[in-house]
Design a protein around this motif. Structure first.
Motif, PDB file in Angstrom:
ATOM      1  N   ILE A  71       4.778  -5.464 -14.169  1.00 31.84           N
ATOM      2  CA  ILE A  71       4.446  -6.831 -13.746  1.00 31.84           C
ATOM      3  C   ILE A  71       4.747  -7.013 -12.264  1.00 31.84           C
ATOM      4  N   ALA A  72       5.878  -6.478 -11.807  1.00 29.55           N
ATOM      5  CA  ALA A  72       6.227  -6.612 -10.384  1.00 29.55           C
ATOM      6  C   ALA A  72       5.262  -5.832  -9.501  1.00 29.55           C
ATOM      7  N   LEU A  73       4.821  -4.672  -9.955  1.00 25.71           N
ATOM      8  CA  LEU A  73       3.876  -3.893  -9.151  1.00 25.71           C
ATOM      9  C   LEU A  73       2.529  -4.597  -9.053  1.00 25.71           C
ATOM     10  N   GLY A  99       2.067  -7.811  -9.445  1.00 22.83           N
ATOM     11  CA  GLY A  99       2.320  -9.022  -8.657  1.00 22.83           C
ATOM     12  C   GLY A  99       2.428  -8.737  -7.171  1.00 22.83           C
ATOM     13  N   ALA A 100       2.985  -7.576  -6.817  1.00 23.65           N
ATOM     14  CA  ALA A 100       3.103  -7.219  -5.398  1.00 23.65           C
ATOM     15  C   ALA A 100       1.727  -6.951  -4.788  1.00 23.65           C
ATOM     16  N   PHE A 101       0.851  -6.283  -5.530  1.00 20.19           N
ATOM     17  CA  PHE A 101      -0.509  -6.074  -5.027  1.00 20.19           C
ATOM     18  C   PHE A 101      -1.247  -7.405  -4.877  1.00 20.19           C
ATOM     19  N   MET A 102      -1.072  -8.301  -5.865  1.00 22.92           N
ATOM     20  CA  MET A 102      -1.707  -9.617  -5.766  1.00 22.92           C
ATOM     21  C   MET A 102      -1.102 -10.446  -4.640  1.00 22.92           C
ATOM     22  N   LEU A 103       0.206 -10.318  -4.437  1.00 25.64           N
ATOM     23  CA  LEU A 103       0.869 -11.054  -3.365  1.00 25.64           C
ATOM     24  C   LEU A 103       0.335 -10.607  -2.004  1.00 25.64           C
ATOM     25  N   PHE A 104       0.124  -9.310  -1.852  1.00 21.58           N
ATOM     26  CA  PHE A 104      -0.445  -8.788  -0.614  1.00 21.58           C
ATOM     27  C   PHE A 104      -1.856  -9.342  -0.394  1.00 21.58           C
ATOM     28  N   ALA A 105      -2.663  -9.341  -1.447  1.00 26.78           N
ATOM     29  CA  ALA A 105      -4.050  -9.805  -1.322  1.00 26.78           C
ATOM     30  C   ALA A 105      -4.121 -11.312  -1.083  1.00 26.78           C
ATOM     31  N   THR A 106      -3.338 -12.091  -1.809  1.00 25.92           N
ATOM     32  CA  THR A 106      -3.384 -13.537  -1.619  1.00 25.92           C
ATOM     33  C   THR A 106      -2.715 -13.957  -0.317  1.00 25.92           C
ATOM     34  N   GLY A 142       4.947  -8.253  -0.335  1.00 24.88           N
ATOM     35  CA  GLY A 142       4.148  -7.322  -1.131  1.00 24.88           C
ATOM     36  C   GLY A 142       4.223  -5.907  -0.605  1.00 24.88           C
ATOM     37  N   ALA A 143       4.160  -5.764   0.727  1.00 21.48           N
ATOM     38  CA  ALA A 143       4.254  -4.430   1.326  1.00 21.48           C
ATOM     39  C   ALA A 143       5.650  -3.833   1.170  1.00 21.48           C
ATOM     40  N   LEU A 144       6.666  -4.672   1.061  1.00 24.36           N
ATOM     41  CA  LEU A 144       8.032  -4.185   0.855  1.00 24.36           C
ATOM     42  C   LEU A 144       8.266  -3.750  -0.585  1.00 24.36           C
ATOM     43  N   ILE A 145       7.717  -4.479  -1.537  1.00 21.41           N
ATOM     44  CA  ILE A 145       7.972  -4.193  -2.945  1.00 21.41           C
ATOM     45  C   ILE A 145       7.188  -2.987  -3.443  1.00 21.41           C
ATOM     46  N   ILE A 146       5.975  -2.788  -2.978  1.00 22.09           N
ATOM     47  CA  ILE A 146       5.114  -1.724  -3.504  1.00 22.09           C
ATOM     48  C   ILE A 146       5.753  -0.342  -3.386  1.00 22.09           C
ATOM     49  N   PRO A 147       6.320   0.074  -2.253  1.00 22.92           N
ATOM     50  CA  PRO A 147       6.917   1.418  -2.218  1.00 22.92           C
ATOM     51  C   PRO A 147       8.130   1.583  -3.129  1.00 22.92           C
ATOM     52  N   PHE A 148       8.825   0.497  -3.428  1.00 18.87           N
ATOM     53  CA  PHE A 148       9.986   0.588  -4.313  1.00 18.87           C
ATOM     54  C   PHE A 148       9.595   0.742  -5.776  1.00 18.87           C
ATOM     55  N   LEU A 149       8.369   0.400  -6.138  1.00 24.10           N
ATOM     56  CA  LEU A 149       7.955   0.428  -7.534  1.00 24.10           C
ATOM     57  C   LEU A 149       6.911   1.483  -7.854  1.00 24.10           C
ATOM     58  N   TYR A 150       6.187   1.944  -6.851  1.00 27.03           N
ATOM     59  CA  TYR A 150       5.091   2.867  -7.113  1.00 27.03           C
ATOM     60  C   TYR A 150       5.661   4.255  -7.412  1.00 27.03           C
ATOM     61  N   PRO A 151       5.386   4.825  -8.576  1.00 27.26           N
ATOM     62  CA  PRO A 151       6.030   6.078  -8.975  1.00 27.26           C
ATOM     63  C   PRO A 151       5.381   7.324  -8.371  1.00 27.26           C
ATOM     64  N   VAL A 152       5.708   7.624  -7.150  1.00 26.68           N
ATOM     65  CA  VAL A 152       5.254   8.860  -6.517  1.00 26.68           C
ATOM     66  C   VAL A 152       6.480   9.690  -6.151  1.00 26.68           C
ATOM     67  N   PRO A 153       6.371  11.017  -6.248  1.00 24.99           N
ATOM     68  CA  PRO A 153       7.560  11.867  -6.058  1.00 24.99           C
ATOM     69  C   PRO A 153       8.211  11.769  -4.683  1.00 24.99           C
ATOM     70  N   TYR A 154       7.445  11.566  -3.615  1.00 26.75           N
ATOM     71  CA  TYR A 154       8.071  11.565  -2.290  1.00 26.75           C
ATOM     72  C   TYR A 154       8.770  10.250  -1.966  1.00 26.75           C
ATOM     73  N   LEU A 156      12.902   4.606  -5.631  1.00 29.40           N
ATOM     74  CA  LEU A 156      12.791   4.196  -7.030  1.00 29.40           C
ATOM     75  C   LEU A 156      14.149   3.934  -7.659  1.00 29.40           C
ATOM     76  N   LEU A 157      15.197   4.535  -7.131  1.00 32.56           N
ATOM     77  CA  LEU A 157      16.517   4.378  -7.723  1.00 32.56           C
ATOM     78  C   LEU A 157      17.073   2.969  -7.533  1.00 32.56           C
ATOM     79  N   PHE A 158      16.648   2.252  -6.496  1.00 33.50           N
ATOM     80  CA  PHE A 158      17.128   0.883  -6.307  1.00 33.50           C
ATOM     81  C   PHE A 158      16.714  -0.003  -7.464  1.00 33.50           C
TER      82      PHE A 158
END
Length: 126
Positions: free
Chosen positions: A14-16, A18-25, A48-60, A65-67
């Protein structure tokens, strides 16, 4: 035995979204032209730009993601950070998604849900 719902998984998705929608709106708010829409739009884009990297599950980005495995901290952060976005009509729904995700993280903390390992968050199977 009952079915156990992992509130942290729901909160992350939901947060991910919402973050994409927050960026768009937020982009819509920048071009709306009202007096309060420009600062709310800039704040929404930044949040939105701050939240997306914290939630998007990519290895690098695994250290980020630990936060979001500290459920009480990210629940409070998401709920408090979304308040300013409620002041513009076009960002209401996306700010509501972020706030609901914060509530779900707090529910996960209250019921004592165990955090996932990094491999589980990234979707790796052993």
């Amino acid at each position: 035995m009952g079915v156990f719902v992992r509130f942290s998984d729901w909160a992350r998705f939901i947060a991910l979204s919402g973050a994409f929608m927050l960026f768009a709106t937020g982009l819509v708010c920048l071009f709306a032209g009202a007096e309060l829409s420009i600062p709310v739009g800039a704040y929404s884009i930044a949040l939105g730009a701050l939240i997306i990297p914290f939630l998007y599950p990519v290895p690098y980005l695994k250290k980020l993601l630990l936060f979001f495995q500290i459920y009480w901290a990210c629940g409070m952060f998401l709920m408090l950070a979304s308040v300013f976005s409620f002041f513009q009509f076009s960002t209401h729904f996306s700010a509501g998604c972020i706030c609901v995700a914060g509530c779900f993280y707090l529910i996960a903390w209250v019921i004592g849900e165990k955090p996932k390992t990094l491999d589980q968050v990234l979707g790796k199977r052993r």
